[in-house]
Design an enzyme around this catalytic site. Sequence first.
Site, PDB file in Angstrom:
ATOM      1  N   SER A 100      -9.167  15.267 -19.272  1.00  0.00           N
ATOM      2  CA  SER A 100     -10.365  15.308 -18.565  1.00  0.00           C
ATOM      3  C   SER A 100     -11.754  15.242 -18.748  1.00  0.00           C
ATOM      4  CB  SER A 100     -10.068  16.113 -16.971  1.00  0.00           C
ATOM      5  OG  SER A 100      -9.990  17.341 -17.342  1.00  0.00           O
ATOM      6  N   ASP A 101     -12.936  14.856 -18.007  1.00  0.00           N
ATOM      7  CA  ASP A 101     -13.956  15.265 -18.763  1.00  0.00           C
ATOM      8  C   ASP A 101     -14.883  15.059 -17.487  1.00  0.00           C
ATOM      9  OD1 ASP A 101     -15.369  15.724 -21.678  1.00  0.00           O
ATOM     10  OD2 ASP A 101     -17.158  14.315 -20.308  1.00  0.00           O
TER      11      ASP A 101
END
EC number: 3.6.1.9
Length: 194
Positions: free
Chosen positions: A76-77
Site C-alpha cells: 500500500s501507499d
Amino acid sequence: MLKEKLKKYKIILASGSPRRQQFFKDLDLDFEIRLKDVEEIYPPELKAVEITNFLAELKANAFEGELKENEILVTSDTIVWHQNKALGKPKNAEDAFQMIKSMSNTTHEVITSVCFKTNTAFTLLHDVTKVTFKDLSDESILYYIENYKPYDKAGAYGIQEWFGFMAVTKVEGSYTNVMGLPTAKVYEYLTTLV
C-alpha cells in the site's frame, strides 16, 4: 470468521508501518511481514490516486516471481493531496512545519491505494478521505513536531496522536484510511477471495 475462511491462503503484508501491521492484527488476520527496499519515485505527471496506485503496484512488483500459489501479497501507499500537490513523509522539521502550516484552516485529501497480488493476478483498490484542520498556531505546530517527530507519516501528522485530537475538525470518509489503510475496504476485498 474471515480468518477461518482464509486458512488456505497466506497473507504477506509488505509494510514496515506499525499502524498497518496493527490493523491486520485488529482485523484478526494471520499474516507474515516481508519487506523490500523500494525507491518510491513516480513520474512527475501523475496526480492524486495515480501516484498511490503507481507506488502500491511498484512495491508489489518488487516481489515478482517470489510468491507461492497460496500467497496473497498486500502492499500500500498513502499520500496527503493538498493544493494539487502530493505531501509525502517530511524530510526534516522545517519540511514538516511547512506541510502542516499549508494545511492549516483548510481541507485536504488523504489517499491510500492497496495492491493485492498473487502469482497469477493483482487487484488495486483505493480510498480517499477528506480531513479539515482548524486554524493552527505556529506554536502548536512546532510543539507537535518537536514532541511527536512525525517524520514517518504522509503529510507530517498522525490523526491518532495529540495533533489529530487538537487540530482535526472534520473527517469525511474512512478514519483508518488517514492512518494508512482503509480497513473496511481491505476486509471486504479479502472476503471476495473465499
